[in-house]
Design an enzyme around this catalytic site. Structure first.
Site, PDB file in Angstrom:
ATOM      1  N   GLU A 195      24.886  -8.675  11.885  1.00  0.00           N
ATOM      2  CA  GLU A 195      26.162  -8.509  11.227  1.00  0.00           C
ATOM      3  C   GLU A 195      27.300  -8.348  12.229  1.00  0.00           C
ATOM      4  O   GLU A 195      27.134  -7.777  13.298  1.00  0.00           O
ATOM      5  CB  GLU A 195      26.091  -7.299  10.288  1.00  0.00           C
ATOM      6  CG  GLU A 195      25.015  -7.520   9.242  1.00  0.00           C
ATOM      7  CD  GLU A 195      24.950  -6.435   8.181  1.00  0.00           C
ATOM      8  OE1 GLU A 195      24.892  -6.800   6.998  1.00  0.00           O
ATOM      9  OE2 GLU A 195      24.943  -5.242   8.521  1.00  0.00           O
ATOM     10  N   CYS A 222      33.838  -6.116  15.567  1.00  0.00           N
ATOM     11  CA  CYS A 222      32.693  -5.323  16.010  1.00  0.00           C
ATOM     12  C   CYS A 222      31.481  -6.245  16.071  1.00  0.00           C
ATOM     13  O   CYS A 222      31.057  -6.808  15.063  1.00  0.00           O
ATOM     14  CB  CYS A 222      32.465  -4.166  15.039  1.00  0.00           C
ATOM     15  SG  CYS A 222      31.053  -3.147  15.479  1.00  0.00           S
ATOM     16  N   CYS A 270      17.334  -2.539  16.963  1.00  0.00           N
ATOM     17  CA  CYS A 270      17.514  -1.749  18.176  1.00  0.00           C
ATOM     18  C   CYS A 270      16.242  -0.947  18.399  1.00  0.00           C
ATOM     19  O   CYS A 270      15.664  -0.417  17.455  1.00  0.00           O
ATOM     20  CB  CYS A 270      18.706  -0.813  18.046  1.00  0.00           C
ATOM     21  SG  CYS A 270      19.019   0.135  19.554  1.00  0.00           S
ATOM     22  N   CYS A 273      17.797   6.040  17.361  1.00  0.00           N
ATOM     23  CA  CYS A 273      18.610   7.244  17.168  1.00  0.00           C
ATOM     24  C   CYS A 273      18.411   7.703  15.720  1.00  0.00           C
ATOM     25  O   CYS A 273      18.361   6.883  14.795  1.00  0.00           O
ATOM     26  CB  CYS A 273      20.076   6.957  17.442  1.00  0.00           C
ATOM     27  SG  CYS A 273      20.346   6.483  19.159  1.00  0.00           S
ATOM     28  N   CYS A 313      20.845   6.525  12.718  1.00  0.00           N
ATOM     29  CA  CYS A 313      21.375   5.151  12.737  1.00  0.00           C
ATOM     30  C   CYS A 313      20.485   4.212  11.941  1.00  0.00           C
ATOM     31  O   CYS A 313      19.278   4.136  12.161  1.00  0.00           O
ATOM     32  CB  CYS A 313      21.490   4.673  14.181  1.00  0.00           C
ATOM     33  SG  CYS A 313      21.941   2.934  14.336  1.00  0.00           S
ATOM     34  N   GLY A 342      22.376  -2.959  17.832  1.00  0.00           N
ATOM     35  CA  GLY A 342      21.747  -3.107  19.139  1.00  0.00           C
ATOM     36  C   GLY A 342      22.402  -2.324  20.256  1.00  0.00           C
ATOM     37  O   GLY A 342      23.497  -1.803  20.119  1.00  0.00           O
ATOM     38  N   GLU A 343      21.686  -2.250  21.365  1.00  0.00           N
ATOM     39  CA  GLU A 343      22.181  -1.547  22.551  1.00  0.00           C
ATOM     40  C   GLU A 343      22.582  -2.607  23.584  1.00  0.00           C
ATOM     41  O   GLU A 343      21.716  -3.233  24.213  1.00  0.00           O
ATOM     42  CB  GLU A 343      21.078  -0.626  23.095  1.00  0.00           C
ATOM     43  CG  GLU A 343      21.332  -0.044  24.470  1.00  0.00           C
ATOM     44  CD  GLU A 343      22.703   0.603  24.642  1.00  0.00           C
ATOM     45  OE1 GLU A 343      23.069   1.497  23.872  1.00  0.00           O
ATOM     46  OE2 GLU A 343      23.419   0.209  25.582  1.00  0.00           O
ATOM     47  N   SER A 390      29.961  -0.175  23.910  1.00  0.00           N
ATOM     48  CA  SER A 390      29.471   1.141  23.502  1.00  0.00           C
ATOM     49  C   SER A 390      28.002   1.245  23.887  1.00  0.00           C
ATOM     50  O   SER A 390      27.204   0.368  23.566  1.00  0.00           O
ATOM     51  CB  SER A 390      29.625   1.303  21.987  1.00  0.00           C
ATOM     52  OG  SER A 390      29.068   2.529  21.564  1.00  0.00           O
ATOM     53  N   SER A 407      27.906   7.005  23.533  1.00  0.00           N
ATOM     54  CA  SER A 407      27.477   7.709  22.325  1.00  0.00           C
ATOM     55  C   SER A 407      26.843   9.027  22.719  1.00  0.00           C
ATOM     56  O   SER A 407      25.667   9.081  23.054  1.00  0.00           O
ATOM     57  CB  SER A 407      26.467   6.842  21.563  1.00  0.00           C
ATOM     58  OG  SER A 407      27.131   5.722  21.032  1.00  0.00           O
ATOM     59  N   HIS A 464      27.077  12.463  20.971  1.00  0.00           N
ATOM     60  CA  HIS A 464      26.477  13.005  19.740  1.00  0.00           C
ATOM     61  C   HIS A 464      25.858  14.394  19.829  1.00  0.00           C
ATOM     62  O   HIS A 464      25.480  14.962  18.806  1.00  0.00           O
ATOM     63  CB  HIS A 464      25.448  12.051  19.142  1.00  0.00           C
ATOM     64  CG  HIS A 464      25.958  10.663  18.916  1.00  0.00           C
ATOM     65  ND1 HIS A 464      27.183  10.412  18.352  1.00  0.00           N
ATOM     66  CD2 HIS A 464      25.417   9.454  19.189  1.00  0.00           C
ATOM     67  CE1 HIS A 464      27.366   9.093  18.284  1.00  0.00           C
ATOM     68  NE2 HIS A 464      26.319   8.505  18.790  1.00  0.00           N
ATOM     69  N   ASN A 467      28.043   8.108   8.443  1.00  0.00           N
ATOM     70  CA  ASN A 467      27.996   7.183   7.316  1.00  0.00           C
ATOM     71  C   ASN A 467      26.583   7.122   6.767  1.00  0.00           C
ATOM     72  O   ASN A 467      25.661   6.762   7.489  1.00  0.00           O
ATOM     73  CB  ASN A 467      28.447   5.789   7.753  1.00  0.00           C
ATOM     74  CG  ASN A 467      29.921   5.769   8.089  1.00  0.00           C
ATOM     75  OD1 ASN A 467      30.755   6.226   7.310  1.00  0.00           O
ATOM     76  ND2 ASN A 467      30.247   5.283   9.269  1.00  0.00           N
ATOM     77  N   CYS A 518      30.307   2.138  10.627  1.00  0.00           N
ATOM     78  CA  CYS A 518      29.467   2.446  11.795  1.00  0.00           C
ATOM     79  C   CYS A 518      28.107   2.944  11.348  1.00  0.00           C
ATOM     80  O   CYS A 518      28.005   3.835  10.522  1.00  0.00           O
ATOM     81  CB  CYS A 518      30.066   3.572  12.628  1.00  0.00           C
ATOM     82  SG  CYS A 518      31.710   3.267  13.179  1.00  0.00           S
TER      83      CYS A 518
HETATM   84  N1  SAH Z   1      23.885   1.032  20.598  1.00  0.00           N
HETATM   85  C1  SAH Z   1      25.221   1.325  20.947  1.00  0.00           C
HETATM   86  C2  SAH Z   1      26.255   0.567  20.150  1.00  0.00           C
HETATM   87  C3  SAH Z   1      26.016   0.424  18.654  1.00  0.00           C
HETATM   88  S1  SAH Z   1      26.170   1.838  17.643  1.00  0.00           S
HETATM   89  C4  SAH Z   1      25.481   2.812  20.864  1.00  0.00           C
HETATM   90  O1  SAH Z   1      24.663   3.520  20.327  1.00  0.00           O
HETATM   91  O2  SAH Z   1      26.509   3.237  21.384  1.00  0.00           O
HETATM   92  C5  SAH Z   1      27.919   2.137  17.475  1.00  0.00           C
HETATM   93  C6  SAH Z   1      28.271   3.592  17.200  1.00  0.00           C
HETATM   94  O3  SAH Z   1      27.964   3.969  15.829  1.00  0.00           O
HETATM   95  C7  SAH Z   1      27.491   4.551  18.081  1.00  0.00           C
HETATM   96  O4  SAH Z   1      28.305   5.564  18.577  1.00  0.00           O
HETATM   97  C8  SAH Z   1      26.489   5.091  17.106  1.00  0.00           C
HETATM   98  O5  SAH Z   1      25.940   6.284  17.550  1.00  0.00           O
HETATM   99  C9  SAH Z   1      27.288   5.218  15.847  1.00  0.00           C
HETATM  100  N2  SAH Z   1      26.472   5.404  14.652  1.00  0.00           N
HETATM  101  C10 SAH Z   1      25.181   5.055  14.463  1.00  0.00           C
HETATM  102  N3  SAH Z   1      24.775   5.395  13.225  1.00  0.00           N
HETATM  103  C11 SAH Z   1      25.815   5.986  12.611  1.00  0.00           C
HETATM  104  C12 SAH Z   1      26.019   6.517  11.289  1.00  0.00           C
HETATM  105  N4  SAH Z   1      25.065   6.501  10.381  1.00  0.00           N
HETATM  106  N5  SAH Z   1      27.241   7.028  11.002  1.00  0.00           N
HETATM  107  C13 SAH Z   1      28.226   7.006  11.929  1.00  0.00           C
HETATM  108  N6  SAH Z   1      28.096   6.499  13.158  1.00  0.00           N
HETATM  109  C14 SAH Z   1      26.903   5.993  13.509  1.00  0.00           C
HETATM  110 FE1  SF4 Z   2      20.517   1.714  18.805  1.00  0.00          FE
HETATM  111 FE2  SF4 Z   2      23.061   2.549  19.038  1.00  0.00          FE
HETATM  112 FE3  SF4 Z   2      21.731   2.763  16.677  1.00  0.00          FE
HETATM  113 FE4  SF4 Z   2      21.041   4.311  18.747  1.00  0.00          FE
HETATM  114  S1  SF4 Z   2      23.012   4.301  17.654  1.00  0.00           S
HETATM  115  S2  SF4 Z   2      19.637   3.201  17.391  1.00  0.00           S
HETATM  116  S3  SF4 Z   2      21.366   2.941  20.468  1.00  0.00           S
HETATM  117  S4  SF4 Z   2      22.292   0.869  17.716  1.00  0.00           S
END
Ligand code: SAH
Ligand code: SF4
Length: 362
Positions: A90, A103, A110, A114, A117, A163-164, A195, A217, A219, A294, A337
């Site tokens: 997406e 974005c 991924c 996390c 996510c 993805g990362e 990111s 990220s 957190h 989210n 996000c």
């Molecule tokens: N993998 C990379 C980039 C993609 S995630 C990373 O983790 O940075 C983009 C951002 O959205 C990251 O900061 C991630 O931690 C955040 N994110 C992931 N799941 C989320 C959720 N359910 N609600 C809000 N932000 C979230």
């Molecule tokens: Fe992967 Fe980023 Fe989601 Fe963590 S937050 S699982 S690194 S996409």
């Protein structure tokens, strides 16, 4: 067959040289591909007819297939792109008054899992190719076009989709070089943000090779909590991540790092967490971007109440840091996000060692 969307300028120059053509052909073709969104060699009217006839025999222009487009009530758009059977990624466009941000995803799923996510829950299939990464900007530019002043509607790119990015380092860097190249998309380094969840060695390589804006990220303000929420922390803990951020600020195009911090009710949103964050980042020039969590099905977390988010932000600001709160956009079409899920044929569960392998590659 060479997919020309897989090549940046040096790659295109080498390709045209291999055909016995002059290097300037590379720039001409790059304009057609990326500035005009050409998908057919016949459109490239300033190429010699003989070259135009020969190109389809050795090269193709193959963007990912567009599967679906959705538009949110708030103007956010989401494109679902097909990257092979059973795999979809997406891309999201977020319009704002002063800018239009795309974005972009870098992997199918991924591997990093996390806890909060949705992409991480889906598992991992594979890295996206350069054509599949830049193809997202290619499609979105076609769809969004230019504003009345003639400027492109997409002014900023964030690599914050599925993805990362730093675990797909080479393809990400090549795609970013196309984003920055004046012959392609011509975006400034400050308007392209990668990111990362904190792949320390790759952050250093990026700083040396292609320093664009960086968001990390975070957190969690301590290892015990971050180990749980962002498991890659076990490999690159905070005592390694913080100095890497400092090094990045020294050489990066901006004089600060953005720390993303998802606000999870009762988990990481207490006053003592803000206090620890201020201490942790005391030597890093940084801004905080608080992201209200989210939700997605069976997430197991709740979003912090907005009053908690406000208090957390003001505590950080009281400590001398800038803290903004990300506005939730596009959540009615699951484009916010952490909600991006596309479709992933998960290979990581079947090959459990894969996660370790990918981490080892970083
Ligand atoms: N993998 C990379 C980039 C993609 S995630 C990373 O983790 O940075 C983009 C951002 O959205 C990251 O900061 C991630 O931690 C955040 N994110 C992931 N799941 C989320 C959720 N359910 N609600 C809000 N932000 C979230
Ligand atoms: Fe992967 Fe980023 Fe989601 Fe963590 S937050 S699982 S690194 S996409």
């Amino acid at each position: 067959m060479q997919n020309l969307l897989d090549l940046d300028l040096p790659g295109l120059v080498a390709f045209f040289e291999s055909l016995g053509e002059k290097p300037f052909r590379a720039r001409q073709v790059m304009h057609w591909l990326h500035q005009y969104g050409a998908d057919d060699f016949g459109q490239m009217t300033d190429l010699a007819k003989s070259l135009r006839a020969r190109l389809p025999e050795v090269a193709e222009i193959r963007p990912p297939l567009l599967h679906q487009e959705q538009v949110s009530d708030d103007g956010t758009r989401k494109w679902l792109l097909e990257v092979g059977p059973l795999n979809r990624v997406e891309t999201v466009f977020i319009p704002e008054a002063e800018r239009g941000t795309l974005c972009v995803s870098t992997q199918v799923g991924c591997a990093l899992e996390c806890a909060f996510c949705s992409t991480g829950r889906q598992g991992f299939n594979r890295n996206l190719s350069v054509a599949e990464i830049i193809g997202q900007l290619w499609w979105a530019n076609k769809a969004m076009g230019r504003d009345p002043k003639g400027d492109r509607v997409i002014s900023n790119v964030v690599l914050m989709g599925m993805g990362e990015p730093l675990l797909n380092y080479d393809n990400t860097v090549t795609a970013v070089s196309l984003m920055l190249d004046d012959h392609a998309y011509g975006l400034s380094k400050r308007r392209v943000t990668i990111s990362t969840s904190g792949i320390v060695p790759a952050m250093d390589r990026l700083r040396e090779r292609m320093p664009v804006a960086l968001a990390v990220s975070l957190h969690a303000p301590n290892d015990a909590l971050r180990d749980q929420l962002v498991p890659i922390n076990r490999k690159y803990p905070l005592k390694e991540l913080m100095p890497a951020c400092q090094r990045y600020v020294q050489d990066g195009p901006r004089d600060f790092i953005t720390f993303e911090y998802v606000m999870l009710d009762g988990i990481n949103d207490r006053p003592e967490h803000a206090e620890q964050l201020l201490h942790l980042t005391r030597d890093v020039n940084c801004k905080f971007n608080l992201i209200p969590f989210n939700p997605f099905p069976n997430a197991g977390f709740r979003r912090s109440p907005s009053e908690t988010v406000r208090r957390f932000a003001s505590q950080l600001m009281g400590g001398g840091k800038i803290a903004t709160t990300r506005k939730t956009r596009g959540d009615d079409i699951d484009a916010a996000c952490g909600q991006l899920a596309g479709q992933v044929e998960d290979k990581s569960r079947r090959v459990a060692s894969r996660i370790e392998k990918f981490m080892g590659m970083a």
